[in-house]
Design a protein around this motif. Structure first.
Motif, PDB file in Angstrom:
ATOM      1  N   ASP A 291      60.403 124.702  14.896  1.00 15.14           N
ATOM      2  CA  ASP A 291      61.041 125.951  15.324  1.00 15.14           C
ATOM      3  C   ASP A 291      60.186 126.781  16.278  1.00 15.14           C
ATOM      4  OD1 ASP A 291      63.331 125.427  13.775  1.00 15.14           O
ATOM      5  OD2 ASP A 291      62.357 126.242  11.991  1.00 15.14           O
ATOM      6  N   THR A 292      59.203 126.161  16.904  1.00 19.74           N
ATOM      7  CA  THR A 292      58.394 126.815  17.921  1.00 19.74           C
ATOM      8  C   THR A 292      58.516 126.031  19.223  1.00 19.74           C
ATOM      9  OG1 THR A 292      56.800 127.660  16.305  1.00 19.74           O
ATOM     10  CG2 THR A 292      56.067 127.514  18.594  1.00 19.74           C
ATOM     11  N   THR A 293      58.766 126.712  20.334  1.00 18.60           N
ATOM     12  CA  THR A 293      58.853 126.031  21.622  1.00 18.60           C
ATOM     13  C   THR A 293      57.458 125.732  22.140  1.00 18.60           C
ATOM     14  OG1 THR A 293      60.918 127.197  22.119  1.00 18.60           O
ATOM     15  CG2 THR A 293      59.803 126.124  23.945  1.00 18.60           C
ATOM     16  N   VAL A 294      57.224 124.480  22.472  1.00 21.03           N
ATOM     17  CA  VAL A 294      55.908 124.000  22.888  1.00 21.03           C
ATOM     18  C   VAL A 294      56.013 123.373  24.267  1.00 21.03           C
ATOM     19  CG1 VAL A 294      54.135 122.254  22.411  1.00 21.03           C
ATOM     20  CG2 VAL A 294      55.085 123.625  20.542  1.00 21.03           C
ATOM     21  N   ALA A 295      55.103 123.719  25.160  1.00 21.02           N
ATOM     22  CA  ALA A 295      54.999 123.074  26.469  1.00 21.02           C
ATOM     23  C   ALA A 295      54.031 121.904  26.349  1.00 21.02           C
ATOM     24  CB  ALA A 295      54.495 124.063  27.513  1.00 21.02           C
ATOM     25  N   THR A 296      54.415 120.773  26.898  1.00 21.53           N
ATOM     26  CA  THR A 296      53.573 119.580  26.768  1.00 21.53           C
ATOM     27  C   THR A 296      53.564 118.806  28.073  1.00 21.53           C
ATOM     28  OG1 THR A 296      53.153 117.615  25.404  1.00 21.53           O
ATOM     29  CG2 THR A 296      55.426 118.124  25.896  1.00 21.53           C
ATOM     30  N   LEU A 297      52.457 118.094  28.327  1.00 23.21           N
ATOM     31  CA  LEU A 297      52.289 117.268  29.513  1.00 23.21           C
ATOM     32  C   LEU A 297      52.162 115.811  29.093  1.00 23.21           C
ATOM     33  CD1 LEU A 297      49.658 119.461  31.396  1.00 23.21           C
ATOM     34  CD2 LEU A 297      52.073 119.192  32.024  1.00 23.21           C
ATOM     35  N   GLY A 298      52.837 114.912  29.807  1.00 24.28           N
ATOM     36  CA  GLY A 298      52.823 113.504  29.434  1.00 24.28           C
ATOM     37  C   GLY A 298      52.598 112.596  30.630  1.00 24.28           C
ATOM     38  N   ALA A 299      52.129 111.377  30.332  1.00 26.52           N
ATOM     39  CA  ALA A 299      51.925 110.351  31.360  1.00 26.52           C
ATOM     40  C   ALA A 299      52.346 109.006  30.795  1.00 26.52           C
ATOM     41  CB  ALA A 299      50.462 110.312  31.792  1.00 26.52           C
ATOM     42  N   PHE A 300      53.011 108.205  31.613  1.00 26.32           N
ATOM     43  CA  PHE A 300      53.522 106.903  31.189  1.00 26.32           C
ATOM     44  C   PHE A 300      52.913 105.818  32.067  1.00 26.32           C
ATOM     45  CE2 PHE A 300      56.530 103.389  31.187  1.00 26.32           C
ATOM     46  CZ  PHE A 300      56.899 103.286  29.855  1.00 26.32           C
ATOM     47  N   TYR A 301      52.317 104.797  31.420  1.00 22.08           N
ATOM     48  CA  TYR A 301      51.670 103.687  32.109  1.00 22.08           C
ATOM     49  C   TYR A 301      52.313 102.372  31.661  1.00 22.08           C
ATOM     50  CZ  TYR A 301      47.712 106.943  32.817  1.00 22.08           C
ATOM     51  OH  TYR A 301      46.911 108.002  33.145  1.00 22.08           O
ATOM     52  N   SER A 302      52.193 101.347  32.518  1.00 21.77           N
ATOM     53  CA  SER A 302      52.641 100.015  32.104  1.00 21.77           C
ATOM     54  C   SER A 302      51.781  98.951  32.770  1.00 21.77           C
ATOM     55  CB  SER A 302      54.117  99.792  32.456  1.00 21.77           C
ATOM     56  OG  SER A 302      54.309  99.831  33.865  1.00 21.77           O
ATOM     57  N   ARG A 303      51.783  97.766  32.160  1.00 23.34           N
ATOM     58  CA  ARG A 303      50.965  96.644  32.646  1.00 23.34           C
ATOM     59  C   ARG A 303      51.576  95.346  32.144  1.00 23.34           C
ATOM     60  NH1 ARG A 303      46.937  93.852  29.785  1.00 23.34           N
ATOM     61  NH2 ARG A 303      45.369  92.812  31.068  1.00 23.34           N
ATOM     62  N   THR A 304      51.685  94.354  33.028  1.00 26.03           N
ATOM     63  CA  THR A 304      52.133  93.033  32.619  1.00 26.03           C
ATOM     64  C   THR A 304      50.954  92.267  32.043  1.00 26.03           C
ATOM     65  OG1 THR A 304      53.853  92.978  34.310  1.00 26.03           O
ATOM     66  CG2 THR A 304      53.165  90.867  33.388  1.00 26.03           C
ATOM     67  N   SER A 305      51.179  91.640  30.882  1.00 29.32           N
ATOM     68  CA  SER A 305      50.124  90.876  30.212  1.00 29.32           C
ATOM     69  C   SER A 305      50.696  89.519  29.825  1.00 29.32           C
ATOM     70  CB  SER A 305      49.637  91.625  28.964  1.00 29.32           C
ATOM     71  OG  SER A 305      48.678  90.880  28.253  1.00 29.32           O
ATOM     72  N   GLY A 306      50.401  88.488  30.637  1.00 30.29           N
ATOM     73  CA  GLY A 306      50.990  87.184  30.385  1.00 30.29           C
ATOM     74  C   GLY A 306      52.490  87.232  30.599  1.00 30.29           C
ATOM     75  N   ASP A 307      53.259  86.780  29.601  1.00 28.19           N
ATOM     76  CA  ASP A 307      54.717  86.830  29.729  1.00 28.19           C
ATOM     77  C   ASP A 307      55.309  88.069  29.073  1.00 28.19           C
ATOM     78  OD1 ASP A 307      54.344  86.258  27.093  1.00 28.19           O
ATOM     79  OD2 ASP A 307      55.339  84.296  27.114  1.00 28.19           O
ATOM     80  N   SER A 308      54.455  89.020  28.700  1.00 36.30           N
ATOM     81  CA  SER A 308      54.941  90.241  28.061  1.00 36.30           C
ATOM     82  C   SER A 308      54.519  91.455  28.887  1.00 36.30           C
ATOM     83  CB  SER A 308      54.392  90.359  26.639  1.00 36.30           C
ATOM     84  OG  SER A 308      52.987  90.580  26.665  1.00 36.30           O
ATOM     85  N   ILE A 309      55.018  92.604  28.492  1.00 31.95           N
ATOM     86  CA  ILE A 309      54.695  93.871  29.154  1.00 31.95           C
ATOM     87  C   ILE A 309      54.168  94.843  28.121  1.00 31.95           C
ATOM     88  CG2 ILE A 309      55.668  95.872  30.351  1.00 31.95           C
ATOM     89  CD1 ILE A 309      57.625  94.032  31.721  1.00 31.95           C
ATOM     90  N   GLN A 310      53.137  95.575  28.486  1.00 28.74           N
ATOM     91  CA  GLN A 310      52.613  96.637  27.648  1.00 28.74           C
ATOM     92  C   GLN A 310      52.827  97.979  28.340  1.00 28.74           C
ATOM     93  OE1 GLN A 310      48.482  95.514  27.103  1.00 28.74           O
ATOM     94  NE2 GLN A 310      48.945  94.483  25.172  1.00 28.74           N
ATOM     95  N   ALA A 311      53.063  99.018  27.555  1.00 22.20           N
ATOM     96  CA  ALA A 311      53.226 100.359  28.104  1.00 22.20           C
ATOM     97  C   ALA A 311      52.554 101.358  27.183  1.00 22.20           C
ATOM     98  CB  ALA A 311      54.707 100.704  28.281  1.00 22.20           C
ATOM     99  N   ALA A 312      52.131 102.471  27.762  1.00 21.13           N
ATOM    100  CA  ALA A 312      51.504 103.543  26.990  1.00 21.13           C
ATOM    101  C   ALA A 312      52.033 104.880  27.485  1.00 21.13           C
ATOM    102  CB  ALA A 312      49.985 103.496  27.138  1.00 21.13           C
ATOM    103  N   GLU A 313      52.384 105.729  26.559  1.00 17.13           N
ATOM    104  CA  GLU A 313      52.827 107.085  26.875  1.00 17.13           C
ATOM    105  C   GLU A 313      51.900 108.046  26.148  1.00 17.13           C
ATOM    106  OE1 GLU A 313      57.057 109.450  27.312  1.00 17.13           O
ATOM    107  OE2 GLU A 313      56.911 107.778  25.906  1.00 17.13           O
ATOM    108  N   THR A 314      51.154 108.831  26.909  1.00 22.44           N
ATOM    109  CA  THR A 314      50.211 109.744  26.287  1.00 22.44           C
ATOM    110  C   THR A 314      50.634 111.190  26.497  1.00 22.44           C
ATOM    111  OG1 THR A 314      47.888 110.456  26.215  1.00 22.44           O
ATOM    112  CG2 THR A 314      48.720 109.757  28.350  1.00 22.44           C
TER     113      THR A 314
END
Length: 323
Positions: free
Chosen positions: A227-250
């Motif tokens: 019930d509190t409004t919060v301002a937040t900053l985010g970043a999204f990354y991705s990387r191919t690893s072999g036949d799969s994909i990895q991603a990170a959202e911080t």
């Protein structure tokens, strides 16, 4: 998740469902995650499996892991993650979501002057400044208006882009000094198997360290946190690893509610009855002062609430992106 394990060493038929993959994703899943087995028929039927993450020694930390199947190859799933805007669903409590990748300047935060939720946030922050997470230097510049917040968010975004989380100012204007980068590093340090699984991706980001080589998608949000409004900053990354994909959202800055957060994704290609699909593991972890005082049943309730929130978000994401 039990009792049937998905294997790629052979083609496994379960209730007429044929599952195959070019590698053994579930063996990898067992190697680093909380899931040692997968009920293939349940996942293929649309179920989202969620579980408590491993126990961590820092009482501020909490984690949840999830697993699900999504139609389409990993690259399609990654693009859907990038495009999805959770604002369409009020139950997710995302009041504003704006991309700032192309211009992390004060102008990128113009919505803070014209959005109703943003106006409410600015007003509330001015009344309860002691509760807002910022540095002493930032607090010394405080003025009760949207321009201050546009500047603070832009400066923190630029600091992150240039030097990663280690370049971010601490939260220390009204309490103990807390650094988002230290919290993110701590979350990963407590989960060594996950850190090892994503070492290649993490090396390319600014998560818990200096600037990385990968270029992130940047955004900012206004969230309703308890019930509190919060301002937040985010970043999204991705990387191919072999036949799969990895991603990170911080989530490397929050004006309140939590110190820092991280969501990791591993996406493997899987073939279901001749249809390309993606097996997805998702790990959510958060550091929050409010968790430190919880014990026993209260801590379990908080973990269960986080599991419910993550499961709901995944379900809505899949509903939106499967159309």
């Amino acid at each position: 998740m039990k009792p049937v394990a998905l294997t790629a060493a052979c083609i496994l038929a379960v209730t007429n469902l044929v599952v195959s993959a070019p590698s053994d994703p579930v063996a990898a899943l067992r190697g680093f995650s909380i899931f040692d087995q997968i009920e293939v028929t349940q996942l293929a039927g649309g179920d989202v499996k969620t579980a408590h993450g491993p126990p961590m020694s820092n009482s501020r930390y909490l984690s949840v892991q999830s697993c699900y199947l999504q139609a389409g190859p990993p690259a399609q799933h990654l693009e859907a993650l990038r495009r999805w805007n959770p604002m369409a669903h009020r139950e997710l409590k995302v009041l504003l979501h704006a991309d700032i990748s192309n211009a992390p300047t004060e102008d990128a935060f113009s919505k803070i002057k014209e959005n109703g939720a943003a106006s409410s946030f600015v007003s509330s922050a001015a009344k309860k400044l002691a509760d807002v997470q910022m540095s002493r230097a930032e607090a010394a510049k405080f003025s009760p208006g949207p321009d201050f917040w546009s500047q603070l968010l832009a400066e923190r975004t630029r600091a992150f882009v240039s030097g990663g989380t280690s370049a971010l100012a601490p939260y220390d204007h009204s309490g103990p000094s807390i650094r988002a980068g230290d919290e993110l590093s701590g979350l990963l340090r407590e989960q060594s198997k996950i850190r090892s699984q994503f070492s290649g991706l993490l090396e390319g980001t600014g998560i818990g360290r200096g600037a990385g080589s990968l270029k992130p998608d940047l955004y900012w949000e206004l969230l309703d946190v308890d019930d509190t409004t919060v301002a937040t900053l985010g970043a999204f990354y991705s990387r191919t690893s072999g036949d799969s994909i990895q991603a990170a959202e911080t989530f490397y800055y929050a004006s309140g509610g939590y110190y820092a957060g991280l969501t990791l994704y591993q996406m493997w290609p899987v073939d279901l009855n001749g249809r390309p699909s993606t097996l997805v593991w998702r790990g959510d972890m958060i550091s929050s002062a409010s968790l430190a005082s919880l014990r026993g049943v209260e801590k379990l309730a908080s973990e269960s609430a986080m599991m419910k929130d993550v499961g709901r978000a995944i379900t809505l994401f899949r509903k939106d992106t499967s159309r």
